[in-house]
Design an enzyme around this catalytic site. Structure first.
Site, PDB file in Angstrom:
ATOM      1  N   ASN A 224      -1.212   4.080  10.585  1.00 43.83           N
ATOM      2  CA  ASN A 224      -1.807   4.590   9.344  1.00 43.83           C
ATOM      3  C   ASN A 224      -1.652   6.095   9.213  1.00 43.83           C
ATOM      4  O   ASN A 224      -1.788   6.640   8.128  1.00 43.83           O
ATOM      5  CB  ASN A 224      -3.295   4.247   9.292  1.00 43.83           C
ATOM      6  CG  ASN A 224      -3.523   2.749   9.388  1.00 43.83           C
ATOM      7  OD1 ASN A 224      -3.147   2.004   8.487  1.00 43.83           O
ATOM      8  ND2 ASN A 224      -4.100   2.308  10.487  1.00 43.83           N
TER       9      ASN A 224
ATOM     10  N   ARG B 262      -2.898   8.034   4.014  1.00 44.03           N
ATOM     11  CA  ARG B 262      -3.183   8.861   5.199  1.00 44.03           C
ATOM     12  C   ARG B 262      -1.940   9.515   5.797  1.00 44.03           C
ATOM     13  O   ARG B 262      -2.025  10.428   6.591  1.00 44.03           O
ATOM     14  CB  ARG B 262      -3.905   8.006   6.260  1.00 44.03           C
ATOM     15  CG  ARG B 262      -5.340   7.685   5.901  1.00 44.03           C
ATOM     16  CD  ARG B 262      -5.899   6.517   6.715  1.00 44.03           C
ATOM     17  NE  ARG B 262      -5.527   5.217   6.171  1.00 44.03           N
ATOM     18  CZ  ARG B 262      -5.931   4.040   6.671  1.00 44.03           C
ATOM     19  NH1 ARG B 262      -6.700   4.030   7.746  1.00 44.03           N
ATOM     20  NH2 ARG B 262      -5.564   2.916   6.118  1.00 44.03           N
TER      21      ARG B 262
ATOM     22  N   GLY C  39       0.814  -1.231   0.000  1.00 44.50           N
ATOM     23  CA  GLY C  39       0.000   0.000   0.000  1.00 44.50           C
ATOM     24  C   GLY C  39       0.838   1.267   0.000  1.00 44.50           C
ATOM     25  O   GLY C  39       2.024   1.273   0.328  1.00 44.50           O
TER      26      GLY C  39
ATOM     27  N   TYR D 284      43.370  17.091   2.738  1.00 41.98           N
ATOM     28  CA  TYR D 284      42.730  17.161   1.430  1.00 41.98           C
ATOM     29  C   TYR D 284      43.431  18.193   0.566  1.00 41.98           C
ATOM     30  O   TYR D 284      43.595  19.348   0.974  1.00 41.98           O
ATOM     31  CB  TYR D 284      41.254  17.542   1.646  1.00 41.98           C
ATOM     32  CG  TYR D 284      40.390  17.493   0.422  1.00 41.98           C
ATOM     33  CD1 TYR D 284      40.417  16.391  -0.428  1.00 41.98           C
ATOM     34  CD2 TYR D 284      39.526  18.539   0.120  1.00 41.98           C
ATOM     35  CE1 TYR D 284      39.599  16.344  -1.545  1.00 41.98           C
ATOM     36  CE2 TYR D 284      38.697  18.493  -0.983  1.00 41.98           C
ATOM     37  CZ  TYR D 284      38.751  17.383  -1.816  1.00 41.98           C
ATOM     38  OH  TYR D 284      37.934  17.335  -2.931  1.00 41.98           O
TER      39      TYR D 284
ATOM     40  N   ASP E 252       2.218  -2.771   8.352  1.00 42.83           N
ATOM     41  CA  ASP E 252       2.208  -1.481   9.055  1.00 42.83           C
ATOM     42  C   ASP E 252       1.899  -1.635  10.543  1.00 42.83           C
ATOM     43  O   ASP E 252       1.609  -0.656  11.229  1.00 42.83           O
ATOM     44  CB  ASP E 252       1.208  -0.518   8.393  1.00 42.83           C
ATOM     45  CG  ASP E 252      -0.230  -1.005   8.490  1.00 42.83           C
ATOM     46  OD1 ASP E 252      -0.450  -2.180   8.852  1.00 42.83           O
ATOM     47  OD2 ASP E 252      -1.145  -0.202   8.204  1.00 42.83           O
TER      48      ASP E 252
END
Ligand code: UD1
Ligand code: CA
Length: 479
Positions: free
Chosen positions: A247, A32, A28, A407, A120
């Site tokens: 949800n 929501r 899904g 560097y 979920d």
């Protein structure tokens, strides 16, 4: 609620043991949540919802018998949990939970029963799944569903029992189609089921789609099976906390809080002191040994492991790091993929980036940043320093403001500082460069060439003093 390390096993496998698969519905979108991220990848307790469900599933059956049904952003979901070695089934169009299982039919063909989990609902325990499976087998049911009594059942499907005292189910009614009387039912469908595969396969085609979304709802299979004179049973869990689904953002936050509180309780029961647990964020997979003290507002994330008798002071954020026994982390430290030896002292405000390996009893102090370094036993870098790509021996003193210039704009180079070296404050060490054992570097030096052991290197212009210069300047102004 808490995932125990010892799953009570389902039946002991034997020659006649049923072949059980687990299917996790995870296709899904999670409308929501209003999110770009697929629902099952939203995190609680520091890892994706789906990772929790997979962890519970693989305590019941081997990963090879677990099938995650994925669809929305399938590639993203698959790669997020690829390390679990489970299987995936693609539900390219998400036409409902019933449709998810239709798509999985082929994958499940070689099994007798399937436990169906919602991707979920992350707090499900292996114990409950084992009990649900055993109940299903005892009942010889075609379908057994997990239910729970919850205080606020809104938005969940409700269980209609044939008889309140009986384990047989009449139907599941979704919130949207429930009558006012049915909405009062507090026994909800948890979204976890066991099916006898033969019955599931022969009846799933009969699922109706006469609903506003023309979807196939798995919940309706209960009524379909019952009408076909198949047994549909319900097993109620005592702990409604473990079935909650995430949800919405609010539900995510609630579940996250529950998992973290549980984690703190577990750690405290194992001998860890946590001041104000509600202010601490400790991920599910973190390990902490007894007698360690965690002060308020500390985050310990990922796969971090902390030894015994440490003190982690406030506002420190520690991710995927290993800390040995007796370490003091003063306030405001940030550690990522770092390793800290026993009795070391960090902070306040040290930043240990990936690959920092701090030796036993070493000190890393205020506003010191380290990256990919080894700092030897008892060595100290206490103030305002950057140490990157460096191998530093034991008993080294790094003065305030020292910088390893690692560097050159294209490549990174290594600085080697051997045992017992003293680096004066405000020195820059231009890598690649080596400072030999026992050498001294004078303060404010710019070291561009190797320094032999026991030598003194001074790399700065000489001080000049002009007697009376300032007085003369002031006098000139007054004229
Ligand atoms: C579902 C149940 C509800 C139950 C609740 C428990 C249905 C119709 N309703 O509702 O009775 O109380 O779970 O948490 O099943 N999914 C797919 N493919 C799809 C649709 C969904 O894989 O086509 C996955 C989702 O990613 C999710 C799971 O199935 O992980 C459940 O779907 P969701 O939409 O969350 O169902 P709920 O509305 O919570
Ligand atoms: Ca859900």
């Amino acid at each position: 609620m808490k995932k125990s390390r010892n799953a009570s096993s389902a039946r002991t496998p034997g020659p006649s043991a049923p072949r059980v698969a687990i299917a996790i519905m995870a296709a899904g979108k999670g409308t929501r949540l209003k999110s770009q991220l697929p629902k099952v990848l939203h995190e609680v307790g520091g890892k994706p919802l789906l990772a929790h469900v997979i962890a519970a599933a693989t305590r019941i059956v081997p990963p090879n018998d677990v099938f995650a049904i994925i669809g929305h952003e399938a590639d993203r979901v698959r790669s997020a949990v690829a390390n679990t070695a489970i299987n995936f089934v693609l539900q390219s169009e998400q036409r409902g939970t019933g449709h998810a299982l239709m798509v999985a039919r082929e994958a499940l063909a070689g099994y007798d029963h399937v436990i169906v989990l919602s991707g979920d609902a992350p707090q499900i325990t292996p114990q409950t799944l084992a009990r649900l499976l055993n109940f299903h087998l005892d009942q010889q049911a075609a379908m057994t569903l997990l239910s729970a009594d919850i205080d606020n059942p809104t938005s969940y499907g409700r269980i209609l029992r044939k008889n309140p005292r009986d384990a047989e189910v009449q139907a599941i009614v979704e919130e949207k189609s429930a009558t006012p009387a049915q909405k009062k039912i507090r026994e909800i469908n948890a979204g976890f089921y066991v099916f006898a595969i033969a019955q599931l396969v022969s009846h799933i085609e009969k699922l109706p789609t006469a609903n506003p979304h023309s979807a196939y709802y798995l919940t309706e299979i209960a009524e379909v099976l019952r009408k076909a004179k198949q047994r549909v049973a319900v097993y109620k869990t005592e702990d409604p906390g473990e079935v909650l689904g995430a949800n919405t953002r609010a539900e995510l936050s609630f579940i996250d809080h529950q998992i973290r509180m549980c984690k703190c309780q577990q750690l405290m029961s194992e001998g860890v002191t946590i001041f104000y647990p509600a202010t601490c964020v400790i991920d599910d997979d973190v390990e902490i040994a007894p007698d360690t003290v965690i002060e308020p507002f500390v985050q310990i994330l990922g796969k971090s492991r902390i030894g015994a008798a440490c003190r982690i002071r406030s506002y420190s954020v520690i991710r995927d790091s290993e800390i040995a026994d007796g370490v003091l982390v003063r306030p405001g430290c940030i550690l990522e993929e770092a390793h800290v030896g026993p009795n070391a002292v960090l902070g306040p405000y040290s930043h240990l980036r990936p690959g920092s390996d701090i030796g036993e009893a070493a000190h890393v102090g205020n506003f010191v940043e380290t990256k990919k370094i080894k700092l030897g036993k008892g060595s100290k870098a206490n103030h305002l320093t950057y140490l990157g790509d460096a191998e530093i021996g034991a008993g080294v003193n790094i003065g305030a403001g020292t910088i390893t210039c690692n560097y050159d704009g294209v490549n990174k180079h290594t600085t080697i500082i051997e045992d017992g070296v003293f680096i004066g404050s405000d020195s820059t060490l231009v890598a690649p460069v080596r400072v030999g054992k026992g050498a001294y570097v004078g303060a404010a030096s710019c070291i561009t060439e190797d320094v032999p052991g026991d030598a003194l290197a001074v790399g700065r212009s000489r001080q000049i003093v002009k007697e009376g210069w300032a007085r003369e300047k002031r006098a000139a102004k007054l004229k």
